[in-house]
Every structure is written in C-alpha cells, then in structure tokens.
Design an enzyme around this catalytic site. Structure first.
Site, mmCIF file in Angstrom:
data_model
loop_
_atom_site.group_PDB
_atom_site.id
_atom_site.type_symbol
_atom_site.label_atom_id
_atom_site.label_comp_id
_atom_site.label_asym_id
_atom_site.label_seq_id
_atom_site.Cartn_x
_atom_site.Cartn_y
_atom_site.Cartn_z
ATOM 1 N N THR A 1 6.071 2.733 1.699
ATOM 2 C CA THR A 1 7.043 3.825 1.711
ATOM 3 C C THR A 1 8.343 3.340 1.085
ATOM 4 O O THR A 1 8.357 2.325 0.383
ATOM 5 C CB THR A 1 7.229 4.382 3.142
ATOM 6 O OG1 THR A 1 8.004 5.580 3.081
ATOM 7 C CG2 THR A 1 7.913 3.387 4.064
ATOM 8 N N ASN A 2 9.434 4.058 1.291
ATOM 9 C CA ASN A 2 10.724 3.686 0.720
ATOM 10 C C ASN A 2 11.823 4.045 1.715
ATOM 11 O O ASN A 2 11.547 4.528 2.811
ATOM 12 C CB ASN A 2 10.930 4.377 -0.634
ATOM 13 C CG ASN A 2 10.837 5.888 -0.495
ATOM 14 O OD1 ASN A 2 11.648 6.519 0.161
ATOM 15 N ND2 ASN A 2 9.803 6.471 -1.092
ATOM 16 N N ASP A 3 13.068 3.805 1.322
ATOM 17 C CA ASP A 3 14.185 3.916 2.268
ATOM 18 C C ASP A 3 14.717 5.339 2.461
ATOM 19 O O ASP A 3 15.709 5.535 3.168
ATOM 20 C CB ASP A 3 15.351 3.036 1.797
ATOM 21 C CG ASP A 3 15.142 1.575 2.163
ATOM 22 O OD1 ASP A 3 14.419 1.313 3.148
ATOM 23 O OD2 ASP A 3 15.698 0.709 1.469
ATOM 24 N N SER A 4 14.110 6.331 1.838
ATOM 25 C CA SER A 4 14.633 7.693 1.978
ATOM 26 C C SER A 4 14.582 8.152 3.434
ATOM 27 O O SER A 4 13.559 8.016 4.101
ATOM 28 C CB SER A 4 13.812 8.658 1.123
ATOM 29 O OG SER A 4 14.178 9.982 1.428
#
Ligand code: CTP
Ligand code: CA
Length: 221
Positions: free
Chosen positions: A33-36
């Site tokens: 995933t990512n930091d959003s």
C-alpha cells in the site's frame, strides 16, 4: 468560515469520488500500500455533499463522512476500478483522489507465505489499470478530475498527467517529508486545460475542498 451557511451550488450533481491508498494483497495477511490517508478525498466528498451534491465515495479509508455521503468500501485498485466504472455513466463529475497502486502482486497466495531462505524474496508485480486514464478516454458528458501527488517536478509532472489522461482538472499536490499524505493542511495548484497554473493558498483540507468545488462549479456554470 467553517460555520458559514452553505449554498447548494452542487445541487442535482451526481459526483463519484475515490479516496485512500489501495491495498494489493500478497497473501491473506500481507499487502502493498502507500501513505495516503484518504483525508483529502473524504474532505472533498463531505464538501460536495454539504454543497448539495449526491455523493458516492469509493474508499479504502475509514474517515468520518456526512450521513448523506454514500460510502462503498474497497481494498484493491481492481475493486476500485469496477466500482467507479459501474457508476460512470450516471455521474456528472468523477474525482480520483485515491492513491491507486500502480502495481499488484501477479499471483497473490491463498495461504500465509512461509519465510524463504536468506537469499531474499522476490514478488512479481503486474500493472493495475489506470482508472483516471480510462475515464478520460471514455468520458462523454462527465467532468473528470485527477490528482498528482509528486515529491519533485510537481507542475511539470502534473501537467503531463492532465494532458495524457484527458482530465478536465488536475490537482497538483506536493508530497513527502511531512507534506501531503495524512497531514491536515495541504498546498495545491489547480491545472486546467490551456490555462496558467492556479496556485491556491495553503489551507486545511476541509477548506481547500470547499474552494475546489466552488471553482469547479464556476467553470461548469
Ligand atoms: N490513477 C488511477 N489509476 C491508477 C493510477 C493512478 O486512476 N492505476 C489516478 C490517481 O487517482 C490520480 C492520478 O491518476 O488521480 C495520478 O496518479 P499518480 O500516481 O500521480 O500518476 P501515475 O499516472 O500513476 O504516474 P506516476 O505514479 O508514475 O507518477
Ligand atoms: Ca502512480
């Protein structure tokens, strides 16, 4: 101010918004995933609803929404693509604030992976569909909005995305080193086709969301 009475300047508009970082499964207990955080997309959903729009939020995030926002929870880019595409024909505006993973594991395991040898582990990835580009290509009456989260060369990269994805508005958003993701404030520049960049003053994501909808409503009026 936040307490000022809202005008229903988006009344009658059907708006689809995506928010959050997608989760791409490696196995039943692990994902990429990512930091959003989904804060900007959720703020945009709430602001549109407060301005009278009929809002569907397709999201991976768990942020507070107004009761009139219809929320559909998704995890993966593929699920998000399906959810957006099924709502596209009926939509007046689609806004892609989600941080869609560019790649996903090619063959997610159906069991928890066991530790491999000390040589390391390689996971094969395949590219996800570009939802915004597909919408930009397929649009008929819809107004299509994208984001560009960039750590460097913000405006040049965002301008390229505006053009390549046939968006009607691209919101350029600096990220990294405490900026952008998961922050409560944001600094964005609006890129409209064939126009000079329109920087907005740094503000809370909630205030920026109101400003962005007011500007969109103006250009569509
Ligand atoms: N986007 C999308 N589907 C993808 C990737 C991105 O719909 N598979 C959308 C995002 O929601 C955002 C816009 O495209 O509105 C720009 O996303 P971004 O990651 O900045 O651009 P990419 O085209 O993926 O390019 P890169 O990551 O290489 O900068
Ligand atoms: Ca990307």
């Amino acid at each position: 101010s936040a307490l000022a009475p809202q005008q229903a300047y988006l009344a009658g508009q059907k708006i689809v918004i995506t928010a959050g970082g997608t989760r791409e499964r490696i196995d039943p207990v692990r994902y990429l995933t990512n930091d959003s955080s989904g804060k900007m997309g959720t703020a945009l959903a709430n602001a549109a609803a407060a301005a009278g729009a009929e809002v569907e939020l397709i999201t991976t995030a768990q942020q507070l929404t107004l009761p009139q926002v219809k929320v559909t929870a998704v995890q993966t880019a593929s699920e998000m693509a399906t959810a957006v595409q099924s709502r596209f024909e009926a939509a007046d505006i689609v806004l892609m604030a989600a941080a869609v993973a560019d790649y996903r594991p090619a063959a997610p395991a159906d069991h928890k992976l066991k530790k491999q040898g000390a040589a390391g582990l390689t996971i094969d990835l395949v590219q996800n569909p570009d939802i915004l580009a597909q919408l930009g290509n397929a649009k008929t009456h819809q107004f299509v909005v994208g984001f560009a989260a960039e750590t460097n060369d913000l405006l040049a990269n965002a301008q390229t995305k505006l053009t390549k994805k046939h968006a009607d508005l691209l919101i350029a958003n600096p990220v990294g080193s405490g900026l952008g993701f998961n922050a409560d404030n944001n600094t964005v520049t609006l890129l409209w086709p064939n126009a000079a960049p329109e920087p907005l003053p740094t503000a809370s994501k909630i205030a920026l969301a109101q400003t962005i909808w007011q500007k969109i409503a103006q250009v569509r009026a």
